[in-house]
Design a protein around this motif. Structure first.
Motif, PDB file in Angstrom:
ATOM      1  N   UNK A 445       0.835  -1.205   0.000  1.00  0.00           N
ATOM      2  CA  UNK A 445       0.000   0.000   0.000  1.00  0.00           C
ATOM      3  C   UNK A 445       0.871   1.256   0.000  1.00  0.00           C
ATOM      4  N   UNK A 446       1.925   1.246   0.812  1.00  0.00           N
ATOM      5  CA  UNK A 446       2.831   2.400   0.831  1.00  0.00           C
ATOM      6  C   UNK A 446       3.455   2.596  -0.549  1.00  0.00           C
ATOM      7  N   UNK A 447       3.788   1.495  -1.223  1.00  0.00           N
ATOM      8  CA  UNK A 447       4.394   1.582  -2.553  1.00  0.00           C
ATOM      9  C   UNK A 447       3.404   2.116  -3.583  1.00  0.00           C
ATOM     10  N   UNK A 611      -8.318  -4.939   0.894  1.00  0.00           N
ATOM     11  CA  UNK A 611      -8.453  -3.490   1.080  1.00  0.00           C
ATOM     12  C   UNK A 611      -7.835  -2.751  -0.100  1.00  0.00           C
ATOM     13  N   UNK A 612      -6.625  -3.158  -0.488  1.00  0.00           N
ATOM     14  CA  UNK A 612      -5.914  -2.449  -1.555  1.00  0.00           C
ATOM     15  C   UNK A 612      -6.543  -2.680  -2.926  1.00  0.00           C
ATOM     16  N   UNK A 613      -7.030  -3.897  -3.178  1.00  0.00           N
ATOM     17  CA  UNK A 613      -7.677  -4.167  -4.461  1.00  0.00           C
ATOM     18  C   UNK A 613      -8.968  -3.364  -4.591  1.00  0.00           C
ATOM     19  N   UNK A 614      -9.697  -3.243  -3.491  1.00  0.00           N
ATOM     20  CA  UNK A 614     -10.952  -2.485  -3.515  1.00  0.00           C
ATOM     21  C   UNK A 614     -10.703  -1.033  -3.876  1.00  0.00           C
ATOM     22  N   UNK A 615      -9.595  -0.465  -3.388  1.00  0.00           N
ATOM     23  CA  UNK A 615      -9.321   0.950  -3.632  1.00  0.00           C
ATOM     24  C   UNK A 615      -8.570   1.190  -4.938  1.00  0.00           C
ATOM     25  N   UNK A 616      -7.637   0.296  -5.271  1.00  0.00           N
ATOM     26  CA  UNK A 616      -6.762   0.553  -6.415  1.00  0.00           C
ATOM     27  C   UNK A 616      -6.976  -0.392  -7.590  1.00  0.00           C
ATOM     28  N   UNK A 617      -7.897  -1.350  -7.435  1.00  0.00           N
ATOM     29  CA  UNK A 617      -8.163  -2.284  -8.512  1.00  0.00           C
ATOM     30  C   UNK A 617      -7.115  -3.373  -8.611  1.00  0.00           C
ATOM     31  N   UNK A 619      -3.841  -4.892  -9.839  1.00  0.00           N
ATOM     32  CA  UNK A 619      -2.517  -4.484 -10.323  1.00  0.00           C
ATOM     33  C   UNK A 619      -1.709  -5.752 -10.548  1.00  0.00           C
ATOM     34  N   UNK A 620      -1.224  -5.935 -11.761  1.00  0.00           N
ATOM     35  CA  UNK A 620      -0.534  -7.159 -12.138  1.00  0.00           C
ATOM     36  C   UNK A 620       0.700  -7.398 -11.263  1.00  0.00           C
ATOM     37  N   UNK A 621       0.738  -8.565 -10.652  1.00  0.00           N
ATOM     38  CA  UNK A 621       1.865  -8.912  -9.798  1.00  0.00           C
ATOM     39  C   UNK A 621       1.791  -8.320  -8.405  1.00  0.00           C
ATOM     40  N   UNK A 622       0.669  -7.648  -8.107  1.00  0.00           N
ATOM     41  CA  UNK A 622       0.537  -6.984  -6.800  1.00  0.00           C
ATOM     42  C   UNK A 622      -0.778  -7.378  -6.130  1.00  0.00           C
ATOM     43  N   UNK A 623      -1.884  -6.939  -6.693  1.00  0.00           N
ATOM     44  CA  UNK A 623      -3.191  -7.242  -6.094  1.00  0.00           C
ATOM     45  C   UNK A 623      -3.981  -8.255  -6.908  1.00  0.00           C
ATOM     46  N   UNK A 624      -3.321  -8.911  -7.859  1.00  0.00           N
ATOM     47  CA  UNK A 624      -4.042  -9.849  -8.734  1.00  0.00           C
ATOM     48  C   UNK A 624      -4.191 -11.234  -8.108  1.00  0.00           C
ATOM     49  N   UNK A 625      -3.591 -11.453  -6.942  1.00  0.00           N
ATOM     50  CA  UNK A 625      -3.813 -12.688  -6.195  1.00  0.00           C
ATOM     51  C   UNK A 625      -4.552 -12.365  -4.905  1.00  0.00           C
ATOM     52  N   UNK A 626      -4.996 -13.400  -4.197  1.00  0.00           N
ATOM     53  CA  UNK A 626      -5.781 -13.164  -2.989  1.00  0.00           C
ATOM     54  C   UNK A 626      -4.928 -12.865  -1.769  1.00  0.00           C
ATOM     55  N   UNK A 627      -3.626 -12.839  -1.917  1.00  0.00           N
ATOM     56  CA  UNK A 627      -2.741 -12.718  -0.768  1.00  0.00           C
ATOM     57  C   UNK A 627      -1.506 -11.916  -1.149  1.00  0.00           C
TER      58      UNK A 627
END
Length: 762
Positions: A445-447, A611-617, A619-627
């Motif tokens: 999230x900071x990144x 939380x991050x996927x809900x806000x930022x959608x 992101x490949x290699x970041x929020x595209x998995x469940x963990x």
């Protein structure tokens, strides 16, 4: 004027809240919104209460209703009443839904937050009810506003928040010798000191079980072999006396005999005292083996914390070279290899082999044969894990091979990975100390925030995530790094202050609240009187500042994670190095043992991602998995050799004094290849790593006992039974069934790949 809210919180009066509620009610009526009327009514309500220092939210809402009823828009009053009622129902409904999930034993991320907890049992359900109702209380009354905002925003996670009001501490490395030599009192009645191995084994179990009920984290024994070794000798003497009485012989000269080793041998061909001596040794070994079996069995069956889970237990051993210590080590390994009950793999205690050159690692070392046995057992039963006492940061300047209490200067660990060693307020040791509490930062999230801010400052725009490095100019990299480091410092400060606040709250406890823990098990507590504050001794513990998702954060910042990019690895080490420097500063500022923790995220791995996927959608290699990836690990889905993984993760161990772990995933059945385990320990030795273990799979037929390494075994090839038990490691500990895993950890399990080989081809 202050307003008392429904939950008891006191906040400043805010007229805008009244205006918002009235306009929402107006929007549901044919007359529409009249902002002037809403403002007028809000001003009238404010004037009505202006002479009061405090009022309740209910009084304010009642006043708003009366003003609306007296206005020309009476239909708005009805809409407002309906809105107010629906808001109350919604608040209660959320709690109701959570409780119904617990009641219905539904498998979701709330009931499966901790895989070691069976939330389906009555006691487990009661624990979850308490947990889910306690957390909001902590948010409302025990957290500072900045900590509360950071939690709500998904920047930090406070671990074991439900235990916060109890003032309990996290974990402890038990000085078991104190209990074995002095006995203890827990509840009604007292336990006498141990005189034989069976009693010593039982007291070790009871000690961990009792203190588990006084703490919210794990229990460990830092020197299992050293503590129990004296009772092997006492048991041997007892056996000599039994034989002497049975045969009516004087065997007093054998009482002080020191065997080279306690090994069972056939009595055939032996005569006289030689036969009597070997019989005593055989009987002693038999009793030690049964005691180790009983210890392991108890640790897998004795429930604590109200009966909903077994003790989260660990034992450290491997460096006692005395015949008695070697006997303890050998028999606990053989008992583990055999298994519990119907030969099942024991889940607890988590066993940790203390690897030390000159003691047990090299062929010429006294305990090398036991090290070989440990690797063989780990190949079949996952345990023991391995702590590297030769790692530069695990060495102690006072350790001497001829010191009978050298275990005091040997670093021990909790099975999950928590490490306690350095100490600003006393002896550098693991014994009698533990972690007080820890909180984790969300690095991805900071990144993400830093990247968007850098793009805004430079007037550029590109999609974040894998492959984005081609759009990153030198100026962008410099800018985003600067912003990220500023955010890291900001939230590390928030965590440090939150941990200090919790520490101060813990210090308000008195010794009698922790009757066994503060009776001498926690370092220095033997000097406390029942009604004295625990503050003088808590400073011996540690405060952990954890982090999660370094791999995903680096993917945002560089386009690749550290397992695939030298640039990312360099930045990753700089980030965690900076964090270590900050934590050193916090230790100086607060005069406490702050440390960096490579967080063993379980439920948290999915919470931050959602939380991050809900806000930022996505992101490949970041929020595209469940963990998010645990701490500084190379992602579980990334295919590489074990040595490459070791090279990447090893440097972080020296930076994470609060705890760390190195894993590799084995391909195939490790039972037939214990040399693979040795090779992993060699990697730890080669790359200066502190703690590590090997993941593999054991599937077992519950009907006939057939075992293999097939993670997808559904039907036994021997008897046809479909009752299959599959053991997997979730973080630092094993779980006998994945049905208790939360969705994020299940997703991670599906993504895990085996490492293509032990050594690099280079």
């Amino acid at each position: 004027m202050q307003v008392i809210k429904r939950d008891g919180r006191v906040v400043e009066f805010n007229k805008e809240r009244i205006i918002k509620a009235i306009t929402l009610a107006m929007s549901q009526t044919p007359g529409g919104v009249d902002i002037d009327m809403a403002n007028k009514i809000a001003q009238q309500v404010e004037k009505q209460f202006e002479d009061k220092l405090q009022t309740s939210v209910y009084e304010i809402q009642d006043a708003v209703e009366k003003k609306l009823m007296a206005s020309s828009r009476k239909e708005v009053a009805q809409s407002y009443i309906t809105y107010r009622y629906n808001r109350d129902v919604a608040r209660k409904s959320k709690t109701k839904e959570v409780f119904l999930d617990i009641i219905g034993a539904k498998a979701n991320d709330i009931t499966r937050e901790n895989a070691n907890m069976n939330a389906d049992t009555p006691a487990g359900m009661m624990m979850k009810f308490a947990s889910e109702t306690t957390k909001p209380f902590v948010d409302d009354f025990l957290l500072s506003q900045e900590a509360k905002d950071a939690v709500k925003g998904g920047y930090i996670h406070i671990h074991d928040k439900d235990y916060y009001p109890t003032k309990s501490l996290t974990c402890l490395q038990h000085p078991l010798d104190k209990i074995l030599q002095n006995g203890f009192k827990a509840g009604h009645g007292a336990s006498r000191p141990a005189k034989r191995i069976e009693t010593a084994s039982i007291l070790g179990c009871i000690s961990m079980e009792t203190v588990q009920n006084e703490m919210h984290g794990g229990q460990a024994i830092p020197a299992f072999d050293y503590y129990l070794a004296p009772y092997v000798k006492l048991t041997f003497k007892e056996e000599v006396n039994k034989i002497a009485e049975l045969l009516d012989k004087d065997l007093s000269d054998l009482l002080d005999y020191q065997p080279e080793d306690y090994i069972k041998r056939d009595l055939k061909g032996l005569e006289g005292k030689e036969r009597d001596l070997q019989a005593a040794i055989n009987n002693t070994v038999g009793r030690v083996h049964q005691s180790m079996e009983a210890f392991i069995h108890n640790m897998n069956t004795i429930h604590s914390r109200g009966g909903n889970q077994v003790v989260f237990s660990s034992i450290n051993y491997g460096t006692d070279t005395s015949p008695e210590g070697r006997c303890i080590i050998r028999e606990v390994l053989l008992s583990t290899e055999r298994g519990v009950g119907n030969n099942e793999t024991p889940i607890f205690p988590i066993q940790i082999w203390k690897k030390k050159r000159g003691v047990n690692y090299l062929p010429e070392d006294r305990n090398y044969d036991l090290y070989k046995l440990a690797c063989k057992v780990a190949a079949k039963r996952f345990f023991p894990n391995f702590i590297n006492l030769d790692a530069s940061f695990n060495r102690h300047e006072k350790w001497r091979a001829d010191d009978p209490k050298r275990y005091m200067y040997e670093c021990a660990t909790m099975g999950c990975r928590t490490r306690v060693f350095e100490n600003r307020h006393g002896e550098k040791t693991s014994v009698g100390r533990g972690n007080l509490s820890f909180t984790t930062m969300n690095l991805p999230r900071l990144a993400i925030e830093s990247a968007y801010k850098a793009q805004e400052q430079l007037g550029i725009k590109f999609d974040l995530g894998r492959g984005s490095e081609e759009f990153m100019t030198a100026q962008y990299k410099k800018t985003v790094k600067k912003i990220f480091m500023q955010k890291l410092e900001e939230y590390a400060g928030v965590v440090a202050r939150q941990l200090y606040d919790r520490y101060r709250f813990q210090c308000t406890a008195i010794a009698k609240q922790f009757p066994l823990l503060m009776s001498g098990l926690w370092e220095g507590s033997e000097n406390l009187k029942p009604y004295e504050s625990v503050e003088p001794v808590l400073k011996q513990g540690t405060l952990g500042i954890g982090f999660i998702g370094l791999a995903e954060a680096l993917t945002v910042l560089t386009g690749k994670h550290h397992g695939e990019s030298d640039e990312a690895q360099k930045l990753g080490l700089e980030i965690i190095g900076e964090l270590k420097e900050m934590v050193t500063g916090f230790s100086e500022r607060y005069d406490l043992n702050y440390s960096v923790l490579a967080t063993p995220a379980e439920g948290l791995s999915g919470r931050f991602t959602k939380i991050d996927r809900k806000e930022y959608g996505v992101i490949l290699g970041v929020t595209d998995r469940e963990y998010y990836t645990n701490s500084n690990h190379v992602p579980v889905w990334y295919k590489c050799t074990a040595e490459h993984k070791a090279k990447i993760e090893a440097p972080y161990h020296a930076l994470t004094g609060g705890g760390h772990i190195f894993y590799i995933e084995l391909d195939g059945d490790a039972t037939h290849n214990p040399e693979t385990i040795e090779a992993v320990v060699d990697l730890m030795d080669k790359y200066d790593m502190g703690y590590g273990s090997v993941n593999h799979t054991r599937s077992r037929c519950m009907n006939c006992g057939f075992e293999n390494a097939d993670a997808n075994l559904k039907k036994c090839p021997v008897c046809g039974s479909e009752e299959i038990d599959t053991i997997q490691r979730i973080t630092g500990y094993l779980v006998g069934t994945t049905s208790r895993w939360n969705s994020a950890k299940l997703a991670e399990l599906r993504d895990r790949v085996t490492h293509t080989g032990l050594a690099d081809n280079k």
